[in-house]
Design a protein around this motif. Structure first.
Motif: not given
Length: 329
Positions: A194-204, A275-281
């Protein structure tokens, strides 16, 4: 020398640099872009950008391009993301020198790879940076250079999660989850928890444009977090893709086990394992400072953002109207 509303965007032919340039143009800025090949830049970049020939590895080129600018957007990466250990820090040193000469603020898209996801479930301005990879260590060193340069050279770092959206060519969304150029038949889900972070590029990009227009409210070394989509259970992006496509689509777990087996041979598998840990935690970006500066974070509804992304990738057929609305150029 007049410096108002002039921006130099390094990396303006790339996804994030191009999006920031487009947002600044919408806000009335005069935008310059520096590229090694003007012919290529004019072909793939915006015609509204004033293109200057130069190389981010040559200090004189960057200083010449930055003359008269009030901000320098450092969105440039080594070609093909190779040779980070030899190129990344010299490039930021050149940008710092150019910004110092021009009296400009440096604007940097930040990443989450400066942090250990196993010990940092929430990133804010006070989070301790403990990178898990060599690239993360280099990013920490890059940001330390900006901090040391302040207050003589001011800077703004806007940190975000994984990009997705129109114009994003190198991303987990466009290169792993979905196959471009054809209808969506399956979703390869990298989430391992759980808990991955996404950024929609036009909003960013819009957030960048709004932040640089409140310079008096920014600290000399300002670090702001962009929350974006915090996928609380690792399935929110998958469900949004299904809703947009209007049907149940099979979701398959990304083969992390295969990446581990192939990592010793280098290439993408090795990068993926790093970068697998950023998808695990779970890792969430705390946007309290951002909201304090702007009042609210620019946020497109998730289904609308996913639809625009899929149209751009050619996965929902032709839609000229929507394509025009989400164009970054």
């Amino acid at each position: 020398m007049e410096t108002t509303n002039t921006a130099l965007v390094l990396g303006a032919t790339g996804g994030i640099g191009g999006a920031i340039a487009a947002a600044l143009l919408r806000h009335g800025w005069r935008v310059r872009g520096m590229a090694r090949s003007l012919a290529t830049a004019r072909k793939i970049g915006s015609s509204r950008i004033e293109w200057i020939e130069g190389d981010a590895m040559r200090r004189a080129d960057v200083m010449r391009a930055a003359d008269g600018a009030s901000i320098v957007v450092h969105a440039v990466n080594p070609p093909n993301y190779m040779n980070w250990d030899r190129l990344v820090l010299p490039m930021i040193d050149n940008t710092i020198a150019a910004a110092s000469s021009a009296g400009a603020r440096i604007v940097l898209p930040g990443t989450i790879y400066n942090f250990d996801p196993a010990t940092t479930p929430v990133i804010d301005g006070d989070s301790i940076q403990r990178p898990r990879s060599r690239k993360g260590e280099i990013r920490v060193a890059l940001e330390e250079r900006l901090e040391r340069a302040a207050p003589e050279v001011t800077s703004l770092i806007l940190r975000a999660g994984d990009f997705f959206g129109p114009g994003v060519r190198s991303s987990w969304f466009a290169q792993a989850m979905i196959s471009s150029g054809k209808p969506v038949r399956r979703i390869l889900n990298p989430a391992r928890g759980a808990g991955h972070s996404w950024a929609y590029l036009p909003d960013l990009a819009e957030t960048f444009a709004q932040l640089v227009e409140v310079p008096d409210q920014l600290r000399p070394f300002e670090v702001v977090q962009f929350e974006g989509l915090h996928d609380k259970d690792g399935m929110q992006m998958v469900k949004a893709i299904r809703r947009v496509c209007g049907r149940e689509i099979r979701s398959i777990a990304f083969p992390w086990w295969a990446m581990s087996l192939l990592a010793p041979f280098g290439g993408f598998p090795r990068e993926a394992v790093e970068i697998a840990p950023y998808w695990r935690h779970p890792m969430r970006l705390d946007n309290t400072r951002l909201v304090g500066l702007l009042g609210a974070e620019p946020r497109t509804p998730l289904d609308e953002a996913v639809r625009a992304s899929l149209v751009s990738m050619g996965c929902l057929g032709d839609d000229a109207t929507l394509g025009a609305q989400v164009s970054l150029t």
